[in-house]
Design a protein around this motif. Sequence first.
Motif, PDB file in Angstrom:
ATOM      1  N   ALA A   1     -11.055  26.365 -16.785  1.00 14.16           N
ATOM      2  CA  ALA A   1     -11.098  26.805 -15.467  1.00 14.16           C
ATOM      3  C   ALA A   1      -9.588  27.265 -14.942  1.00 14.16           C
ATOM      4  O   ALA A   1      -8.662  26.560 -15.578  1.00 14.16           O
TER       5      ALA A   1
ATOM      6  N   VAL B   1     -12.296  31.865  -8.748  1.00 14.04           N
ATOM      7  CA  VAL B   1     -12.315  30.792  -9.800  1.00 14.04           C
ATOM      8  C   VAL B   1     -12.718  31.512 -11.113  1.00 14.04           C
ATOM      9  O   VAL B   1     -13.866  32.331 -10.900  1.00 14.04           O
TER      10      VAL B   1
ATOM     11  N   LYS C   1     -18.573  28.533  -8.339  1.00 17.86           N
ATOM     12  CA  LYS C   1     -17.456  28.996  -8.218  1.00 17.86           C
ATOM     13  C   LYS C   1     -17.029  28.674  -6.553  1.00 17.86           C
ATOM     14  O   LYS C   1     -15.881  28.469  -6.305  1.00 17.86           O
TER      15      LYS C   1
ATOM     16  N   PHE D   1     -13.758  31.062 -15.205  1.00 21.08           N
ATOM     17  CA  PHE D   1     -13.945  30.055 -16.293  1.00 21.08           C
ATOM     18  C   PHE D   1     -13.984  30.762 -17.479  1.00 21.08           C
ATOM     19  O   PHE D   1     -14.369  32.013 -17.749  1.00 21.08           O
TER      20      PHE D   1
END
Length: 176
Positions: free
Chosen positions: A104, A168, A149, A170
């Motif tokens: 992340a 966010v 998120k 990934f």
Amino acid sequence: MENGVEKKSGINFKIVLITLLFLAAIGAGAYFGYNKFLKGSSKSPNVVAQNNSSSVQTQQTSSQGNSSSSSYLQQVVAKYTFDLGDFTVNLADEGGKNYLKISAYLGYDDKKLNEELTDKKPMIRDAVIDILRTKKVSDINPKYMDNIKMQIIQKINPMLENGRLNNVYFDDILTQ
């Protein structure tokens, strides 16, 4: 005299027309502002999922799918990213045999936030782990990732003093 009356009615018509255009512009601005900023910040479904860690409530929140947050996150591109590293957590499925491995990154626009994120990295990682551990294998798919998120952003932003997260990211996602 007739010219005086015509001038006065012409001026009144212009004032009415300008007033109507002004009100239409305010209405359009209010509509745009609501759809862009306020509609996406509706916290009721996500706050329920954060405050109550039962898997039933979390599954209901995830299955609703927040389309406004999804469109928001797809539009926002952060200036800076902060690497949180890899997470390996057990998922909330029956039997506890499923796990999630994920990398992340936090997205933000204010450069001074980097130092605060570095200082608070253990607390931030703990918050992300708390959220990920409530998910099931069925929640880890593209349809629900934007919801996850948004939950992460809403849980971390109150911890921050020097800025706010806006996305966010990934990198790797593996479930088994």
